[in-house]
Design an enzyme around this catalytic site. Structure first.
Site, short mmCIF file in Angstrom:
data_model
loop_
_atom_site.label_atom_id
_atom_site.label_comp_id
_atom_site.label_asym_id
_atom_site.label_seq_id
_atom_site.Cartn_x
_atom_site.Cartn_y
_atom_site.Cartn_z
N ARG A 9 -19.04 26.81 -5.17
CA ARG A 9 -19.46 25.81 -5.72
C ARG A 9 -21.01 25.71 -5.43
O ARG A 9 -21.30 25.72 -4.37
CB ARG A 9 -18.76 24.72 -4.71
CG ARG A 9 -19.51 23.20 -5.18
CD ARG A 9 -19.14 22.73 -6.23
NE ARG A 9 -19.70 21.52 -6.78
CZ ARG A 9 -19.86 20.84 -8.00
NH1 ARG A 9 -19.26 21.51 -9.13
NH2 ARG A 9 -20.55 19.84 -8.35
N ILE A 10 -21.66 25.41 -6.66
CA ILE A 10 -23.03 25.06 -6.57
C ILE A 10 -23.26 23.86 -6.79
O ILE A 10 -22.88 23.16 -7.94
CB ILE A 10 -23.83 25.84 -7.84
CG1 ILE A 10 -23.59 27.26 -7.66
CG2 ILE A 10 -25.36 25.76 -7.74
CD1 ILE A 10 -24.17 28.49 -8.89
N SER A 62 -25.34 20.21 -6.75
CA SER A 62 -26.74 19.53 -6.62
C SER A 62 -26.79 18.71 -5.81
O SER A 62 -26.03 17.72 -5.54
CB SER A 62 -26.85 19.28 -8.09
OG SER A 62 -27.27 20.41 -8.85
N CYS A 114 -20.39 12.88 -7.53
CA CYS A 114 -21.06 14.10 -6.63
C CYS A 114 -20.48 13.84 -5.26
O CYS A 114 -19.84 15.17 -4.87
CB CYS A 114 -22.43 13.80 -6.55
SG CYS A 114 -23.41 13.88 -8.09
N GLU A 148 -31.78 17.16 -6.59
CA GLU A 148 -31.77 15.83 -6.67
C GLU A 148 -32.06 15.11 -8.02
O GLU A 148 -33.00 15.40 -8.60
CB GLU A 148 -32.52 15.04 -5.65
CG GLU A 148 -32.37 13.69 -5.45
CD GLU A 148 -31.00 13.06 -4.70
OE1 GLU A 148 -30.38 12.16 -5.52
OE2 GLU A 148 -30.65 13.97 -3.67
N ARG A 178 -30.51 15.67 -10.94
CA ARG A 178 -30.80 16.70 -11.89
C ARG A 178 -32.24 17.66 -11.93
O ARG A 178 -32.77 17.73 -13.01
CB ARG A 178 -30.28 16.21 -13.26
CG ARG A 178 -28.98 15.91 -13.52
CD ARG A 178 -28.57 15.91 -14.96
NE ARG A 178 -29.38 15.12 -15.88
CZ ARG A 178 -28.84 13.92 -16.12
NH1 ARG A 178 -27.81 13.24 -15.35
NH2 ARG A 178 -29.59 13.02 -16.68
N ASP A 198 -33.03 17.48 -17.71
CA ASP A 198 -32.37 18.14 -16.62
C ASP A 198 -33.49 19.30 -16.08
O ASP A 198 -33.67 20.11 -17.06
CB ASP A 198 -31.05 18.85 -17.13
CG ASP A 198 -30.18 19.45 -16.01
OD1 ASP A 198 -30.79 19.85 -14.83
OD2 ASP A 198 -28.89 19.54 -16.16
N ARG A 206 -33.16 21.46 -13.33
CA ARG A 206 -32.70 22.23 -12.56
C ARG A 206 -32.85 23.63 -12.86
O ARG A 206 -32.62 24.07 -13.96
CB ARG A 206 -30.99 21.87 -12.49
CG ARG A 206 -30.83 20.56 -11.66
CD ARG A 206 -29.36 20.37 -11.18
NE ARG A 206 -28.74 20.04 -12.71
CZ ARG A 206 -27.44 19.64 -12.69
NH1 ARG A 206 -26.85 19.41 -11.76
NH2 ARG A 206 -27.08 19.17 -14.20
N LYS A 220 -24.42 26.23 -15.03
CA LYS A 220 -24.17 27.01 -13.93
C LYS A 220 -23.41 28.41 -14.23
O LYS A 220 -23.95 29.43 -13.76
CB LYS A 220 -23.53 26.23 -12.91
CG LYS A 220 -24.01 25.26 -12.65
CD LYS A 220 -23.24 24.13 -11.57
CE LYS A 220 -23.67 22.84 -11.28
NZ LYS A 220 -23.08 22.06 -10.13
#
Length: 204
Positions: A51-52, A54, A69, A95, A97, A129, A131, A157
Site C-alpha cells: 500500500r502506497i 499519502s 484516507c 499531504e 495530494r 495533484d 505527488r 500509482k
C-alpha cells in the site's frame, strides 16, 4: 530528484502485527517515506502486498469523514498484517495530494461552498495533484521488490511503479463511501481517473 536513502530503522510491534520500520529520504532533506515491512521477505519470495498511502493528517489522525484516507489506511494495515509478506509505504510529503496541510484546509473551505476538489485546489493557487511516486519506487527497489500486489484505486500509482520496472497487480479497495465523502469520492473517479473510489459497484 535527489536520491532516496535509508535514514533509520527499528523493529515496531503494532496492533496489526510485527513490522520493521524504515525511514527514507534524502541525505540533506526531510524524511519522505516511512516503510513498514511485515514479515520481511524470505529468500526468493516476491510479490508482497503493498500500500502506497499519502499522508492525510485530517483523515489518518483525526478521523475526518471528508475523505476515505483513514479507513483505507486501517484496512490496508489489517490486510498487510494478515499476509505473509506486506509493505506499507507512508508518503510523508503527500499531504493534500502534495499541496500541504494548510493549502488543503484552505481548499476544504471552497469545497464546503460547492467547489469540486479540482476547482478548490485551483482556487487556492494549488495544482490538482503534486505527488511524486518515484521515492516510493526507489524504496521498493531498496527492499528488493520487483513485483507487487498494490492495494489502490489510483492508476497513477500503478503507472509509476510499472515505469520503474516493477510488475504490478492491482488489489481494489472499496467500501468506504459515506454521506459525507460520497461527492468527493465520485469526483476522484470522474475528475482524477481513479478506479471506482466511489464504490458504485464491487470489484473482484
Amino acid at each position: 530528484m535527489t536520491t532516496t536513502v535509508r535514514l533509520a530503522s527499528c523493529d515496531l510491534p503494532t496492533a496489526y502485527g510485527q513490522f520493521q520500520l524504515h525511514a527514507f529520504g534524502s541525505e540533506t532533506g526531510p524524511e519522505e517515506v516511512l516503510a513498514a515491512v511485515h514479515r520481511p521477505q524470505p529468500a526468493g519470495q516476491q510479490n508482497p502486498l503493498v500500500r502506497i498511502h499519502s499522508a492525510c493528517a485530517t483523515g489518518d489522525l483525526l478521523g475526518s469523514l471528508k475523505c476515505d484516507c483513514g479507513p483505507q489506511l486501517a484496512t490496508s494495515l489489517r490486510m498487510i498484517g494478515a499476509t505473509d509478506y506486506g509493505i506499507l509505504l507512508y508518503m510523508l510529503c503527500h499531504e493534500g495530494r502534495g499541496i500541504g496541510l494548510a493549502a488543503k484546509i484552505r481548499a476544504y473551505t471552497f469545497m464546503d461552498q460547492g467547489y469540486d476538489t479540482v476547482a478548490a485546489n485551483a482556487a487556492v493557487g494549488a495544482p490538482t495533484d503534486a505527488r511524486d511516486y518515484r521515492p516510493a519506487a526507489s524504496v521498493l527497489a531498496w527492499l528488493g521488490v520487483t513485483s507487487a500486489r498494490l492495494a489502490t484505486n489510483n492508476p497513477h500509482k500503478i503507472d509509476a511503479l510499472r515505469t520503474a520496472g516493477i510488475t504490478v497487480d492491482r488489489v481494489p479497495l472499496s467500501g468506504f463511501v459515506t454521506s459525507d465523502n460520497r461527492d468527493y469520492l465520485g469526483q476522484k473517479d470522474t475528475l482524477l481517473g481513479h478506479l471506482n473510489s466511489s464504490g458504485a459497484a464491487a470489484l473482484s
